[in-house]
Design an enzyme around this catalytic site. Structure first.
Site, PDB file in Angstrom:
ATOM      1  N   LYS A   1      -8.014   0.356   2.414  1.00  0.00           N
ATOM      2  CA  LYS A   1      -8.117   1.567   1.594  1.00  0.00           C
ATOM      3  C   LYS A   1      -9.340   2.417   1.948  1.00  0.00           C
ATOM      4  O   LYS A   1     -10.286   1.957   2.593  1.00  0.00           O
ATOM      5  CB  LYS A   1      -8.136   1.194   0.108  1.00  0.00           C
ATOM      6  CG  LYS A   1      -6.761   0.839  -0.433  1.00  0.00           C
ATOM      7  CD  LYS A   1      -6.741   0.709  -1.938  1.00  0.00           C
ATOM      8  CE  LYS A   1      -5.309   0.543  -2.449  1.00  0.00           C
ATOM      9  NZ  LYS A   1      -5.259   0.383  -3.923  1.00  0.00           N
TER      10      LYS A   1
ATOM     11  N   ARG B   1      -2.773  -8.121  -2.572  1.00  0.00           N
ATOM     12  CA  ARG B   1      -1.719  -7.274  -2.000  1.00  0.00           C
ATOM     13  C   ARG B   1      -2.244  -6.734  -0.670  1.00  0.00           C
ATOM     14  O   ARG B   1      -3.217  -5.974  -0.641  1.00  0.00           O
ATOM     15  CB  ARG B   1      -1.374  -6.132  -2.954  1.00  0.00           C
ATOM     16  CG  ARG B   1      -0.274  -5.197  -2.450  1.00  0.00           C
ATOM     17  CD  ARG B   1      -0.014  -4.089  -3.463  1.00  0.00           C
ATOM     18  NE  ARG B   1       1.092  -3.242  -3.062  1.00  0.00           N
ATOM     19  CZ  ARG B   1       0.984  -2.143  -2.316  1.00  0.00           C
ATOM     20  NH1 ARG B   1      -0.217  -1.752  -1.882  1.00  0.00           N
ATOM     21  NH2 ARG B   1       2.050  -1.432  -1.995  1.00  0.00           N
TER      22      ARG B   1
END
Length: 273
Positions: free
Chosen positions: A221, A255
């Protein structure tokens, strides 16, 4: 600490992994990579072989600034792939990343075992009642606004207390509807500044008060690659470092895009324990 997925109890005494399968054209890291059936199935097989406990299928991008796709468009992307995955990998556990109750209902009817909702039930007001009726595990994520507007909604009185208050209210709503299998995701990158993302990471253990599995999605991210002034393609090692930190501070499910490496991190962490 367990959840019931398609009749099987998943025990979080050992951390689990959700491998990401994006069926989108515009996701921030792997948009367009798996947009054909053949590519999606090959990636699913790789995720399973590498050790994923769940395959988390997404039909629309939730990157900052992304526009909504309708439930119908999302279903056209997800349903054919989901059906084929369940045919070729019948023992696979499928999580569907959606904020539409219609998508939740139809994908669960096709064999999905968990719903992962970035909006915490705020985008589609029928989501909670649908989950209550379907009786499937639900990932409750914290976000303010929508992917289109969330970058402008980063003001908090007390970040950790505000997120815990959100969780408390939503958990009560879900339990009143008969939903008991709830996982909590503090929403890294969603209505958070970079500094706030790291404040959450430093305080992950503060979310343990609910005694529910903690779901962490930080893979590749912007909170990592922007800080390091690089790209999502070049941050596997920093992502792995934060995964180890997350495990040490209470994460139960990671995740990830890179399942093999996450599995190795879990193995090392368990040895250190």
């Amino acid at each position: 600490m367990t959840i019931n997925v398609n009749g099987e109890l998943i025990d979080f005494s050992e951390p689990k992994i959700a491998g990401i399968l994006n069926l989108t054209e515009d996701s921030f890291y792997d948009g367009g990579k798996y947009s054909t059936m053949d590519k999606a199935l090959k990636q699913t097989e790789k995720l399973i072989v590498d050790g994923a406990d769940f395959i988390d299928i997404g039909g629309q991008s939730t990157r900052p600034g992304a526009d909504f796709l309708s439930a119908e468009v999302e279903l056209k992307r997800i349903i054919p792939v989901l059906r084929q995955i369940k045919k070729e990998f019948p023992d696979s556990k499928i999580s569907v990343d959606t904020f539409w109750s219609k998508v939740a209902e139809e994908t669960v009817n096709e064999g999905a075992g968990m719903i992962n909702d970035i909006s915490g039930g705020n985008i589609d007001k029928n989501m909670f009642s649908t989950i209550g009726r379907l009786k499937v595990p639900y990932v409750l994520m914290h976000m303010k606004g929508t992917p289109k507007t969330m970058s402008q909604q980063t003001n908090y009185k007390d970040l950790i207390l505000d997120i815990n208050y959100f969780f408390s209210e939503k958990i009560n709503e879900l339990k009143e509807l008969g939903v008991n299998d709830i996982l909590l995701d503090p929403g890294f990158g969603f209505s958070k500044t970079m500094e706030q993302n790291y404040e959450i990471m430093k305080n992950l253990d503060k979310f343990a008060i609910f005694n529910l599995p903690l779901y962490v999605g930080i893979s590749r991210k912007g909170m990592i690659y922007k800080l390091l002034n690089t790209t999502a393609q070049k941050i596997l090692t920093p992502t792995s470092a934060l995964h180890l930190y997350a495990l040490e501070h209470g994460a139960h499910l990671l995740r990830v895009h890179d399942v093999k490496e996450a599995k190795e991190i879990i193995k090392l962490w368990e040895m250190l324990k």
